[in-house]
Design a protein around this motif. Structure first.
Motif, PDB file in Angstrom:
ATOM      1  N   PRO A  85      -6.685   2.813   3.889  1.00  0.00           N
ATOM      2  CA  PRO A  85      -8.004   2.370   3.407  1.00  0.00           C
ATOM      3  C   PRO A  85      -9.169   2.970   4.184  1.00  0.00           C
ATOM      4  O   PRO A  85     -10.315   2.918   3.712  1.00  0.00           O
ATOM      5  N   SER A 124     -11.070   4.882  -0.694  1.00  0.00           N
ATOM      6  CA  SER A 124     -11.846   3.690  -1.047  1.00  0.00           C
ATOM      7  C   SER A 124     -11.065   2.815  -2.016  1.00  0.00           C
ATOM      8  O   SER A 124     -10.370   3.298  -2.910  1.00  0.00           O
ATOM      9  N   ARG A 125     -11.169   1.522  -1.825  1.00  0.00           N
ATOM     10  CA  ARG A 125     -10.511   0.569  -2.715  1.00  0.00           C
ATOM     11  C   ARG A 125     -11.365   0.332  -3.965  1.00  0.00           C
ATOM     12  O   ARG A 125     -12.575   0.555  -3.970  1.00  0.00           O
ATOM     13  N   PHE A 147      -6.541   2.046  -6.804  1.00  0.00           N
ATOM     14  CA  PHE A 147      -6.252   1.434  -5.500  1.00  0.00           C
ATOM     15  C   PHE A 147      -7.301   0.367  -5.216  1.00  0.00           C
ATOM     16  O   PHE A 147      -8.489   0.658  -5.168  1.00  0.00           O
ATOM     17  N   ASP A 159       0.821  -1.214   0.000  1.00  0.00           N
ATOM     18  CA  ASP A 159       0.000   0.000   0.000  1.00  0.00           C
ATOM     19  C   ASP A 159       0.854   1.263   0.000  1.00  0.00           C
ATOM     20  O   ASP A 159       0.337   2.358   0.241  1.00  0.00           O
TER      21      ASP A 159
END
Length: 564
Positions: A533, A537-538, A564, A493
């Motif tokens: 996160p 937002s993923r 992401f 990340d």
């Protein structure tokens, strides 16, 4: 009755805390990479650097009960640090941590986002964050001004703010049967019969132990420079010598005992160090008049070796560590008034007395130098001892080299200063360049940024002795991503962003994702951005914007999209 019992229990608890024996901050064998009193560039090391095998992650424990009084995060200094206040009137500091325990980390993160700054300092009152002896507070790291993973543990007396030496006080035990090591021994002549005293090199011994049994010839007055370090079993660290002793026959000429040094005294280390030979470990026996470490020093005749006759005398130099291990060198000295090095040095000083391009400086007086287009002011007590101030205009302005004022050599860079002076250099710059102007250190045609701001007809800033000019920085910082074929790469990340400036250096930066500030850390030319996160937002596209400004006001903005 209950109230009386509660008070008795409270008093009993406080008494136990006040008598609490500190525990180890780590569950690893006790070994140190740095010790109390070790000589650093401009201060004494005031704690213990615990070795951890070169890796991050070992749990750090509070050495005594108390409460968390401060949590701080910085790219320099102690990096991630915890401060614990104890009932016995001490404070323990844990520096260069990798991270904090989750409870503390959440408080820090909340403050970082609230202030939109990576560097924060949070202070707490008694009772807010209590901690017990042996309780985990975080993990060992390599943050701040640190070159390898370790724990910096420092304990201070709260009443005086003096750092305490817990190793010398016997709270921590290590095997140490290795005596300190002499690395070099320097001999300097001292002549005080001229307008101002002069100091000059006589000889250097790179193998000081070889002097034993010999006779060294010296002028009437001289002093020593002692280059020494301590060693301990099981570590390669260069540790502190805690006592230096020089005896002429049976009389003590010089003794310096580190003891426990307040930072306001410790910042006078440059007055104790022999600057002319380079290196950080050379202590001189000559006591300068403006050396506020003097209460740790005994110096007969200011630490000079004064030979009033021509007989042989016994000279002994001894160095000691905090566990009583000692190394000693003993040899003979004899006065010789015809040493070639002494005669040539004094002759050169006499010849230079008529040099109009130098003026005397008295350490206890302010010093002001002015000439065409230049002024330099030193406050009183900026020097440790009186000396000469050489000056010269070494070059004219040359716009092709971006040298935008005369180049002035001011003072002797080998002469240590306790505080810098204020320099003003005139420059005929156009109005559009005023905000980009600064001072530069000049050496062999190369310029280095030295701060300063435009002030009326030129640039003003605080600098030491050296060669200086005015220049400008009009080039903005460069921003680049770790990417391939236009796509940002990630390590898990984490996104890596490279930030460079070719002259004045980065002053400030900001990272935004989708228009909102995002936590990141800038160190050694690289921004480390760990995607959160909880805030991003993923499974969607986002926009990252990086803004950077250098010390002369030039700025750059770069934007990229990523998934992401």
């Amino acid at each position: 009755m209950r109230r009386i019992l509660s008070l008795l229990l409270l008093f009993s608890s406080f008494t136990l805390c006040a008598q609490e024996i500190p525990c180890s901050p780590l569950k690893v064998p006790q070994s140190f990479a740095g010790s109390y009193g070790e000589l650093r560039r401009d201060h004494f090391h005031t704690g213990l650097d615990w070795r951890v095998g070169g890796v991050v992650g070992d749990t750090i424990y509070a050495i005594k009960s108390g409460y968390i009084s401060r949590l701080s995060v910085s790219t320099g200094g102690y990096g991630n640090a915890v401060y614990i206040t104890h009932p016995d009137g001490t404070l323990s500091l844990y520096g260069h941590m990798h991270d904090f325990v989750p409870e503390f980390a959440a408080l820090v993160k909340e403050e970082q986002y609230a202030s939109e700054r990576f560097q924060v300092s949070l202070e707490f009152e008694p009772g807010q964050l209590p901690v017990e002896c042996g309780e985990a507070i975080g993990r060992v790291g390599n943050t701040g001004y640190s070159v390898a993973p370790h724990l910096h543990l420092e304990v201070r007396d709260l009443a005086t703010q003096t750092p305490l030496n817990y190793l010398a006080r016997g709270y921590y035990k290590v095997v140490d049967d290795i005596p300190p090591v002499f690395q070099r021994l320097f001999f300097f002549g001292y002549c005080d019969t001229l307008a101002l005293p002069i100091r000059y090199p006589l000889r250097t011994s790179n193998h000081p132990t070889s002097l034993s049994g010999t006779t060294v010839r010296l002028p009437h007055k001289s002093y020593l420079g002692i280059d020494a370090i301590d060693r301990q079993n099981g570590t390669t660290g260069k540790l502190a010598v805690v006592e230096y002793l020089v005896m002429l026959d049976r009389d003590t000429v010089f003794r310096f005992e580190v003891g426990e040094i307040h930072p306001k005294q410790g910042c006078y280390l440059s007055a104790l160090r022999e600057q002319s030979v380079g290196g950080d470990d050379v202590i001189k026996t000559l006591l300068d008049p403006n050396n506020l470490l003097s209460e740790h020093i005994y110096a007969h005749e200011r630490g000079l070796l004064v030979l009033n006759d021509y007989e042989e005398h016994d000279l002994k130099v001894r160095i000691s560590d905090e566990h009583g291990n000692c190394s000693t060198i003993s040899f003979k000295v004899r006065r010789d008034d015809y040493l070639e090095s002494s005669l040539s040095s004094v002759a050169a000083a006499l010849a230079n007395q008529e040099d109009f391009q130098r003026i005397p400086m008295l350490w206890y007086m302010p010093h002001v130098f002015t000439d065409e287009g230049v002024s330099y002011t030193l406050p009183a007590a900026s020097l440790y001892d009186s000396g000469w101030f050489p000056y010269a205009k070494v070059a004219e302005a040359d716009s092709s080299l971006n040298i935008l004022s005369s180049v002035w050599k001011l003072g002797d860079p080998s002469l240590p200063l306790h505080s810098n002076g204020e320099l003003f250099l005139e420059s005929p710059l156009s109005d559009s360049l005023h905000s980009k102007a600064c001072l530069a250190f000049y050496q062999d045609g190369v310029l280095s940024y030295a701060g300063g701001k435009w002030d009326g007809k030129g640039v003003r800033g605080n600098v030491g002795f050296g060669t200086w000019c005015v220049t400008t920085d009009t080039t903005p910082p460069a921003i680049s991503f770790w990417e391939r074929k236009g796509h940002i790469l990630r390590a898990g990340d984490e996104i890596l962003i490279y930030l460079e400036d070719d002259f004045s250096g980065i002053k400030d930066y900001r990272v935004e994702i989708d228009g909102k500030w995002h936590l990141s850390m800038f160190k050694r030319g690289r921004i480390s951005l760990r995607l959160d996160p909880e805030r991003i937002s993923r499974g969607s596209k986002h926009t990252i914007v990086v803004k950077a400004k250098d010390n002369c006001g030039n700025s750059t903005v770069v934007s990229r999209d990523f998934f992401f």
